[in-house]
Every structure is written in C-alpha cells, then in structure tokens.
Write a protein that holds these residues in place. Structure first.
Motif, PDB file in Angstrom:
ATOM      1  N   ARG A 186     -17.713  -4.457 -42.693  1.00 58.73           N
ATOM      2  CA  ARG A 186     -18.590  -3.354 -43.155  1.00 58.73           C
ATOM      3  C   ARG A 186     -18.807  -2.278 -44.094  1.00 58.73           C
ATOM      4  N   GLU A 187     -17.532  -2.588 -45.182  1.00 63.41           N
ATOM      5  CA  GLU A 187     -17.111  -2.164 -45.926  1.00 63.41           C
ATOM      6  C   GLU A 187     -18.504  -3.148 -47.601  1.00 63.41           C
ATOM      7  N   VAL A 188     -18.624  -4.172 -46.743  1.00 66.13           N
ATOM      8  CA  VAL A 188     -18.918  -5.184 -47.697  1.00 66.13           C
ATOM      9  C   VAL A 188     -20.337  -5.298 -46.753  1.00 66.13           C
ATOM     10  N   GLY A 189     -21.275  -4.973 -45.627  1.00 70.39           N
ATOM     11  CA  GLY A 189     -22.564  -6.057 -45.604  1.00 70.39           C
ATOM     12  C   GLY A 189     -22.965  -4.629 -44.368  1.00 70.39           C
ATOM     13  N   GLY A 190     -22.392  -3.340 -44.286  1.00 74.24           N
ATOM     14  CA  GLY A 190     -22.453  -2.334 -43.349  1.00 74.24           C
ATOM     15  C   GLY A 190     -21.478  -3.135 -41.975  1.00 74.24           C
ATOM     16  N   TYR A 191     -22.562  -1.631 -40.841  1.00 72.47           N
ATOM     17  CA  TYR A 191     -22.579  -1.688 -39.763  1.00 72.47           C
ATOM     18  C   TYR A 191     -23.046  -3.540 -39.210  1.00 72.47           C
ATOM     19  N   HIS A 192     -23.620  -4.008 -39.151  1.00 77.16           N
ATOM     20  CA  HIS A 192     -24.345  -5.020 -38.582  1.00 77.16           C
ATOM     21  C   HIS A 192     -23.237  -5.921 -39.009  1.00 77.16           C
ATOM     22  N   ALA A 193     -22.797  -5.525 -40.195  1.00 81.37           N
ATOM     23  CA  ALA A 193     -21.908  -7.363 -40.744  1.00 81.37           C
ATOM     24  C   ALA A 193     -20.459  -6.570 -40.175  1.00 81.37           C
ATOM     25  N   GLY A 194     -20.346  -5.947 -39.280  1.00 81.95           N
ATOM     26  CA  GLY A 194     -19.161  -5.550 -38.954  1.00 81.95           C
ATOM     27  C   GLY A 194     -19.536  -6.149 -37.342  1.00 81.95           C
ATOM     28  N   PHE A 195     -21.013  -5.602 -36.673  1.00 81.97           N
ATOM     29  CA  PHE A 195     -21.088  -6.333 -35.461  1.00 81.97           C
ATOM     30  C   PHE A 195     -20.785  -7.593 -35.359  1.00 81.97           C
ATOM     31  N   SER A 196     -21.768  -8.089 -36.284  1.00 79.75           N
ATOM     32  CA  SER A 196     -21.342 -10.061 -36.515  1.00 79.75           C
ATOM     33  C   SER A 196     -19.634 -10.683 -36.572  1.00 79.75           C
ATOM     34  N   VAL A 197     -19.058  -9.597 -37.036  1.00 81.90           N
ATOM     35  CA  VAL A 197     -17.901 -10.211 -36.717  1.00 81.90           C
ATOM     36  C   VAL A 197     -17.005  -9.926 -35.931  1.00 81.90           C
ATOM     37  N   ALA A 198     -17.804  -9.113 -34.623  1.00 79.69           N
ATOM     38  CA  ALA A 198     -17.398  -8.793 -33.435  1.00 79.69           C
ATOM     39  C   ALA A 198     -18.202 -10.685 -32.668  1.00 79.69           C
ATOM     40  N   ALA A 199     -19.433 -10.842 -32.623  1.00 77.27           N
ATOM     41  CA  ALA A 199     -20.233 -12.005 -32.105  1.00 77.27           C
ATOM     42  C   ALA A 199     -19.647 -12.701 -32.361  1.00 77.27           C
ATOM     43  N   VAL A 200     -18.940 -13.280 -34.158  1.00 80.12           N
ATOM     44  CA  VAL A 200     -18.392 -14.678 -33.711  1.00 80.12           C
ATOM     45  C   VAL A 200     -16.977 -14.493 -33.117  1.00 80.12           C
ATOM     46  N   GLY A 201     -16.164 -13.330 -32.985  1.00 78.91           N
ATOM     47  CA  GLY A 201     -14.846 -13.511 -32.194  1.00 78.91           C
ATOM     48  C   GLY A 201     -15.247 -13.930 -30.664  1.00 78.91           C
TER      49      GLY A 201
END
Length: 513
Positions: A186-201
């Motif tokens: 999230r710090e690097v790419g915003g909220y949607h990047a954070g949700f992308s990490v959850a998607a990868v998980g």
C-alpha cells in the motif's frame, strides 16, 4: 484469531469416516499440510484485505479511497463481517447436501480470488463487487476447510488434536504476516496494490489446494447427506422463505430510515436485521420442534445464556477492523522508539499473542481438569473483553483531545486475546454437545450466528452513536458487557445444573460441565 470456525473444527459435526492414507510427514498425513498451506494463504488474503478495508473505505477519493464518513465505513466493515458468518451457514449446507467440502473450498477460493482482483481495480463499482465476492467466497470456504482436516483422522486418533493445533498455527501465521506485506504494498502503490497482494495470497492458496489434492486421499469429496428428489420441494420452499426474509429485511430497513438513508444504509440495516433475527428463529424452531426431548430442551435452555455471552464477546472482539482501526489512525501516537508505525500493523497483535499464549492456555486447562466450567469460561472471556474496552475508555479520557500512547492498543488486543482463549476453543464444543440430536448437524451454523449477531449489533451501535465521544462509546459497551459477564457468572451453577439434568450419561455430564 477470531476464526471461530477453525480451531473448534476438531469437533466438526457429522459421522464422516477418516480417509487418511499414504505417506506421512512428522507423523501426520501429507493432506494435513495441503490444508495447512491452503488455509495459511487464504487467511493471509482475508486478514490482509481486512487490515486496510476501513482505511480504504474512509480515505478520500484523491488518495484512492471511497470517501465514506467514518461511521458509515466502520458500520460497513462490521456488517461485512456479519455477512461472512451468515453465508457460512449456506456454505456448510452446500457442502453437506450438494457439492461436498472439497468443491466448496475450491469454488469458494475462486470467488474470493475474483473478489480480491475486483478490489485491486481502481473503481468504486468493482470495489463494492469485490467486498461482496470476498464475503460470499469466504462463507463457502470457511466452514469446510477445517472439516476436511477432521476427515483425515478417525475420531479416536490420538494425532487429531495435534493436527488441529498445526492447522490453527497456519491460520495465525497467515494473519500475522498479512498486515505487514499488505501495508508495504500500500505504501508503494496505494490501496489497490495492497489488495493485489491479498489476491496473490489467495491465488497461492488455490495452487496449494489443487496441487495437493492427491494427498487428501478423497477427503471432502463425498457429499455426506445428498439431496434426494423428495427433498427438492422443501429446498425450494426454504429458498423462497430465505428470499422473502431478505426482501422483508430490506423493506424494514428502508421504512426505519423513512427513505432518508442511502442504499448503503439500507444494506447495512437489512443485513443487521437478518443477522439478529436468524439465531432467534433457529432457537424458536429448536424449542418448538416435537423432535426435541425434554432432556434436550433442558440442555438447549442452558445454551441460551452462553450464546448471548458469545455474541457480546464477538461484538467487542471484531471491532478490531472497525472502531479500533479508527482509534489507531486518529487517536494513537504511532511513534514507537523513534519509529513511526502504520496503524495497520496493530492487526498483527492478536495472532502474535495467540501464537505465544495458546500453548500456555492448553497447559493451563489440562492442569485445571474440568474446572472452571464452560459457563465460567464464557463469563471470564466476556469479562476480559469488556475490561479491554473499559481500559480503552479510560485511556481515551486521559488523552482528551490528544493521542494515546502506542502501547494502549497493544494492551487492548492482548487482553481480548486472553478472553478469546477462554471462550473460543470451548464454544463449538459446547454448541455441538448441547444441541438437540435432531439439530446436531445445524450446531455449526448456530455457533456461526453468534459472531454474526455480535457484529450486527456493532453496525447498529456505530450508526446510532455517531457523534458520541470515544470514552462514552467504549465505556458504555464495556460497562454493559461486564454486567452481562457478571450475570453469566451468577448463572453458571444454573447452567451446569440444566446441563446435568439433560445429560444422558455420566460421560455426558463430565463433558458438558
């Protein structure tokens, strides 16, 4: 963690035969590690998404959020949690009657992954779609993956408890690490990047589950109680009644708001009413059923105060992702030894405390034997949760318009974890033991309705107390919950007596008290 479906899965209902076979690792079938890895990454995705959900909902549109006010955001997070537990009732039924546990886990995982991908897209419409999909998928997956662990072992297998301890550790590893990695993204790419990490998980969870299918040796493939042609009319009638209940809840929610609330307010209220009505209806059905004997009705009577205590406990505990997230962001000094931390990281305190304290409590309960009784454990768990909010109310009063020290919320989460360890591990065991025989298969659903009802109360409290001070909000909940805990403690002998009066054997008496 607050995964009431997972650790108590060792008591999952249904006389399913063990299917374990083949190679082992550290004395356990390889299928355990397939499910361990699947649940680790699924919980990683769920708690990673939940850790930033409130902040995403309430941040400004310019910053990538949805721009909701804090009250609406917190209420939506609470009712989202309530919806997850409501859907688990459907998920458990689908596995038992239609598609089996393995397919329920697989398709639930696919729906969750689609939800996280939707959240990762920069659009308000896809964000709300993603929240709905994650709730639906989690409800399909959550009650069934732990039941598959139980299928790997016979009921008298001495490795059974050890297996669930390993499985539960995977849950907490995933939920502990998720906030760190999601916040970094999230710090690097915003909220949607954070949700992308959850998607990868979630994608990793699906990969582990599919590749490890052979190691499961058929666990979860069978449909324990498949629907027959004769069942279909009843299923249709039940489905229509559920649809009618949903529509009615929506109409009532709209009328209560006098049409003044927006669509989001109607959804929050409607889901809250459903979650509060569901356990009441289930209890009434059980009490009125001619299939319930007098001894069973005595046990069911004893279960009612336990259910109320559990609902209040989860009402407090599950505010970690709503009101406590808001307190961490707006009212906590986040400077720790010269380093500024993200409020998201507080979501890792509970799983860390579980990992450290669960072995201590396991040893303690063994040392104490059958004491304290189940009712006393429930009272103690609720009292600890209530005390955490009273402590937070005091800290808020001391801080005034300033910020509380960083360690205040750490204390709150640790005290709540102590309460969780008193109440959660015995909750489903008490449910399955006290439920009438004719409703034994629905005992899991009844236990899930406790956190659903608790979070529904939270959603309503947040809405009606908007503008109330933090001290009054946390203090009021703490005082009421502590009073109920006192009543629960006073009722403990009465609860135990009703359990004993309804017991069929001395073995039941020992197990249920």
């Amino acid at each position: 963690m607050s995964d009431t479906a997972d650790e108590p899965g060792r008591a999952a209902p249904g006389p399913r035969a063990a299917v374990a076979g083949g190679r082992t690792l550290l004395g356990h079938p390889l299928g355990l590690y397939t499910l361990f890895t699947t649940e680790l990454w699924e919980r990683f995705s769920y708690y990673g998404m939940r850790a930033i959900l409130f902040y995403f909902l309430t941040d400004t549109v310019v910053n990538g959020g949805l721009g909701l006010d804090d009250a609406s955001g917190a209420a939506l997070v609470a009712v989202y949690g309530s919806a997850v537990y409501l859907v688990t009732v459907v998920g458990g039924w689908a596995a038992d009657r239609v598609i089996g546990a393995r397919r329920s886990v697989l398709w639930g995982g696919v729906v969750i992954a689609a939800g996280h991908v939707s959240l990762a897209l920069p659009s308000a419409g896809t964000a709300y779609l993603g929240i709905v999909l994650v709730a639906l998928g989690t409800g399909l997956l959550k009650p069934n993956v732990s039941s598959m662990v139980g299928e790997l072992y016979s009921r008298d297998d001495p490795r059974r408890d050890s297996a669930f301890s390993i499985f539960y550790m995977g849950i907490n590893i995933g939920s502990f690490t998720a906030p760190f990695l999601v916040q970094a993204a999230r710090e690097v790419g915003g909220y949607h990047a954070g949700f992308s990490v959850a998607a990868v998980g979630m994608a990793l969870a699906l990969v582990a589950f599919v590749l490890g299918r052979r190691a499961l040796h058929g666990a979860g493939d069978a449909v324990p109680n498949p629907l027959t042609p004769a069942d279909r009319p009843q299923v249709v009638r039940t489905g229509l009644l559920v649809l009618l209940a949903v529509v009615a809840a929506g109409v009532v929610a709209w009328l209560v708001g006098a049409g003044g609330g927006g669509p989001l307010d109607v959804v929050i209220d409607a889901l809250s009413y459903l979650a509060l009505a569901a356990p009441v209806v289930m209890f009434l059905v059980m009490f009125r059923s001619p299939k319930v004997t007098a001894p069973e009705r005595s046990r069911l009577t004893a279960y009612v105060p336990l259910f109320v205590a559990a609902a209040l406990f989860w009402m407090i505990f599950e505010q970690a992702s709503s009101t406590l997230s808001q307190y961490a962001r707006d009212h906590t000094d986040l400077d720790v030894l010269g380093v500024t931390i993200s409020p998201v990281l507080y979501q890792s305190v509970n799983p860390a405390a579980i990992i450290l304290l669960a072995p201590v409590f396991a040893w303690l309960w063994v040392r104490l034997g059958d004491r304290p009784s189940t009712a006393v454990k429930f009272a103690l768990g609720l009292a600890l949760a209530a005390s955490s909010f009273l402590f937070l109310a005091g800290a808020s009063a001391v801080a005034g318009e300033g910020r509380s020290p960083w360690w205040v919320l750490v204390v709150v989460y640790v005290v709540q974890t102590l309460g969780e360890l008193c109440l959660s591990p015995v909750g489903l065991a008490a449910t399955t033991l006290l439920a009438p025989r004719a409703f034994r298969g629905q005992a899991m659903a009844l236990w899930f309705l406790a956190p659903a009802a608790g979070q529904a109360v939270t959603a309503q409290l947040i809405t009606v107390t908007e503008g109330v001070s933090r001290t009054a909000f946390f203090g009021g909940i703490g005082v009421v919950s502590l009073a109920v805990a006192g009543v629960m403690l006073a009722l403990a002998p009465w609860v135990t007596r009703h359990v004993r009066e309804g017991a069929e054997s001395e073995a039941d008496v020992a197990a249920r008290s």
